[in-house]
Scaffold this motif. Structure first.
Motif, PDB file in Angstrom:
ATOM      1  N   SER A 111       0.835  -1.202   0.000  1.00  0.00           N
ATOM      2  CA  SER A 111       0.000   0.000   0.000  1.00  0.00           C
ATOM      3  C   SER A 111       0.869   1.250   0.000  1.00  0.00           C
ATOM      4  O   SER A 111       2.044   1.213   0.386  1.00  0.00           O
ATOM      5  N   GLU A 112       0.271   2.378  -0.405  1.00  0.00           N
ATOM      6  CA  GLU A 112       0.964   3.670  -0.343  1.00  0.00           C
ATOM      7  C   GLU A 112       1.291   4.054   1.096  1.00  0.00           C
ATOM      8  O   GLU A 112       2.120   4.930   1.334  1.00  0.00           O
ATOM      9  N   THR A 113       0.646   3.417   2.062  1.00  0.00           N
ATOM     10  CA  THR A 113       0.882   3.739   3.471  1.00  0.00           C
ATOM     11  C   THR A 113       2.092   3.012   4.059  1.00  0.00           C
ATOM     12  O   THR A 113       2.491   3.310   5.189  1.00  0.00           O
ATOM     13  N   GLU A 134       6.627   9.853  -9.508  1.00  0.00           N
ATOM     14  CA  GLU A 134       5.311  10.475  -9.427  1.00  0.00           C
ATOM     15  C   GLU A 134       5.004  11.031  -8.040  1.00  0.00           C
ATOM     16  O   GLU A 134       4.215  11.965  -7.902  1.00  0.00           O
ATOM     17  N   ASN A 135       5.632  10.466  -7.008  1.00  0.00           N
ATOM     18  CA  ASN A 135       5.360  10.927  -5.647  1.00  0.00           C
ATOM     19  C   ASN A 135       5.874  12.337  -5.389  1.00  0.00           C
ATOM     20  O   ASN A 135       5.389  13.026  -4.492  1.00  0.00           O
ATOM     21  N   ILE A 187       3.301  -1.728  -6.483  1.00  0.00           N
ATOM     22  CA  ILE A 187       2.223  -2.314  -5.685  1.00  0.00           C
ATOM     23  C   ILE A 187       1.349  -3.119  -6.638  1.00  0.00           C
ATOM     24  O   ILE A 187       0.716  -2.568  -7.537  1.00  0.00           O
ATOM     25  N   LYS A 188       1.326  -4.421  -6.460  1.00  0.00           N
ATOM     26  CA  LYS A 188       0.599  -5.283  -7.405  1.00  0.00           C
ATOM     27  C   LYS A 188      -0.903  -5.284  -7.162  1.00  0.00           C
ATOM     28  O   LYS A 188      -1.686  -5.532  -8.072  1.00  0.00           O
ATOM     29  N   PHE A 223      -6.988   2.465   4.092  1.00  0.00           N
ATOM     30  CA  PHE A 223      -7.849   3.314   3.259  1.00  0.00           C
ATOM     31  C   PHE A 223      -9.270   2.765   3.182  1.00  0.00           C
ATOM     32  O   PHE A 223     -10.240   3.533   3.085  1.00  0.00           O
ATOM     33  N   LYS A 224      -9.421   1.451   3.225  1.00  0.00           N
ATOM     34  CA  LYS A 224     -10.754   0.851   3.175  1.00  0.00           C
ATOM     35  C   LYS A 224     -11.555   1.137   4.441  1.00  0.00           C
ATOM     36  O   LYS A 224     -12.780   1.251   4.405  1.00  0.00           O
TER      37      LYS A 224
END
Length: 275
Positions: A111-113, A134-135, A187-188, A223-224
Motif C-alpha cells: 500500500s501507499e501507506t 510520481e510521488n 504495488i501489485k 484506506f478501506k
C-alpha cells in the motif's frame, strides 16, 4: 504529541471561556461546544502550518542534508494521523533494528501507506526512501520527501535509475540517512509477495551496511476502513538483520534471493505469488 497538544490547548480555551462567561449548571453545554470548536480551529491551524511549510520548499534545489525541522514536523504529523485514523501498528522483532549506524530497510509493498508505517516505527533512525518519481508532485508529500532526502527513481529508464542508486549509496556513505527500499518495484494490488528487482541491493553491497528485512501485513485495509470509521490493525515484523559479512561474497541477484526467501518464509505460502 500533536493531538495531545491540541486536546490540552482546547481544554484550556474551553475552561477560560467558561470562567469568563461565569457559566453555571444551566450552561454546561458551553464547555463541550467550546472544546470542539477550539479543537477544530487548532486542527485547521496545524494543517495551514504544514501547508505553508511545504509551500516554502523548492524541490528544484538539491537537498544536501536531512532537514531536522522537516523531519521532526513530519514525525509529529505522522503520529497524529496514525492515532486519528486509529491505525494500531503491532511491531515484532524491533530489537533487531540496529541502534547505531546506517542500514538498508527492505520490505514488501502492499500500500501507499507502507512508508508511513516504517517511518512511524523507525522514527529515530533518519529513514529515507527510494520512491517513484510520481510521488514528488503529490500535495504535501512531495516537499516533505524532498526535505528528508527521499530519492525519486525512474523505473522505466535503467540509466536514470542507476543514478538514483548511486546517489543513495553516497548518502549512506556520508552518514546522511538510512535507506528504505521496496524491491518488488510496484504495488501489485493482490496482497502477495512478488519477485524482486535486484538492482536496489547494490546499495547494501557497495556500502556494506546491515540489511533490515521486514514484512508488513494488512496496510491496504487502512484506506478501506477510513470511510467506515473503523480501526485498522497493521502488523510489521522485523524478520532479520543481515550483517554485511553474511552477504559479502554474494552478487545482487543472490542477495535479493536470500531476502526474498526470508520474507516468503515469514509471510507463509498463502501470501506469496506463484511465479
Amino acid at each position: 504529541m500533536l493531538l495531545g497538544g491540541i486536546a490540552v490547548a482546547s481544554g484550556l480555551v474551553s475552561a477560560v471561556v467558561c470562567i469568563a462567561a461565569q457559566a453555571g449548571l444551566h450552561s454546561l453545554w458551553l464547555a463541550p461546544v467550546c472544546f470542539l470548536g477550539s479543537a477544530l480551529g487548532f486542527v485547521i491551524l496545524a494543517f495551514l502550518f504544514l501547508w505553508i511549510a511545504c509551500l516554502l520548499v523548492d524541490q528544484r534545489k538539491p537537498q544536501e542534508h536531512d532537514s531536522r525541522f522537516y523531519r521532526t514536523m513530519m514525525n509529529l504529523y505522522i503520529s497524529a494521523i496514525v492515532k486519528a485514523l486509529r491505525v494500531h501498528i503491532h511491531t515484532k522483532g524491533s530489537h533487531r533494528i540496529p541502534k547505531q549506524g546506517r542500514f538498508v530497510v527492505v520490505c514488501n509493498h502492499l500500500s501507499e501507506t507502507d512508508p508511513v508505517i516504517l517511518l512511524q516505527v523507525m522514527k529515530g533512525h533518519q529513514l529515507a526512501f527510494i520512491t517513484k518519481r510520481e510521488n514528488t508532485s503529490k500535495f504535501l508529500i512531495g516537499p516533505l520527501m524532498h526535505k528528508i532526502m527521499c530519492q525519486p527513481i525512474n523505473r522505466e529508464n535503467d540509466r536514470e535509475a542507476l543514478k538514483t542508486i548511486i546517489n543513495s549509496i553516497r548518502l549512506i556513505k556520508e552518514d546522511e540517512v538510512s535507506m528504505g527500499v521496496f524491491p518488488e518495484g510496484y504495488i501489485k494490488g493482490d496482497g502477495l509477495l512478488h519477485h524482486f528487482r535486484s538492482g536496489v541491493f547494490k546499495i547494501a553491497q557497495k556500502t556494506k551496511v546491515p540489511i533490515v528485512v521486514c514484512t508488513v501485513r494488512n496496510s491496504p485495509q487502512i484506506f478501506k476502513n477510513i470511510p467506515k470509521l473503523k480501526a485498522t490493525e497493521v502488523y510489521l515484523n522485523v524478520v532479520k538483520t543481515i550483517q554485511p559479512e553474511e552477504y559479502a561474497e554474494m552478487n545482487t541477484v543472490e542477495i535479493a534471493q536470500m531476502v526474498y526467501e526470508l520474507m516468503a518464509k515469514d509471510l507463509g505460502p498463502e501470501l506469496v505469488a506463484a511465479e
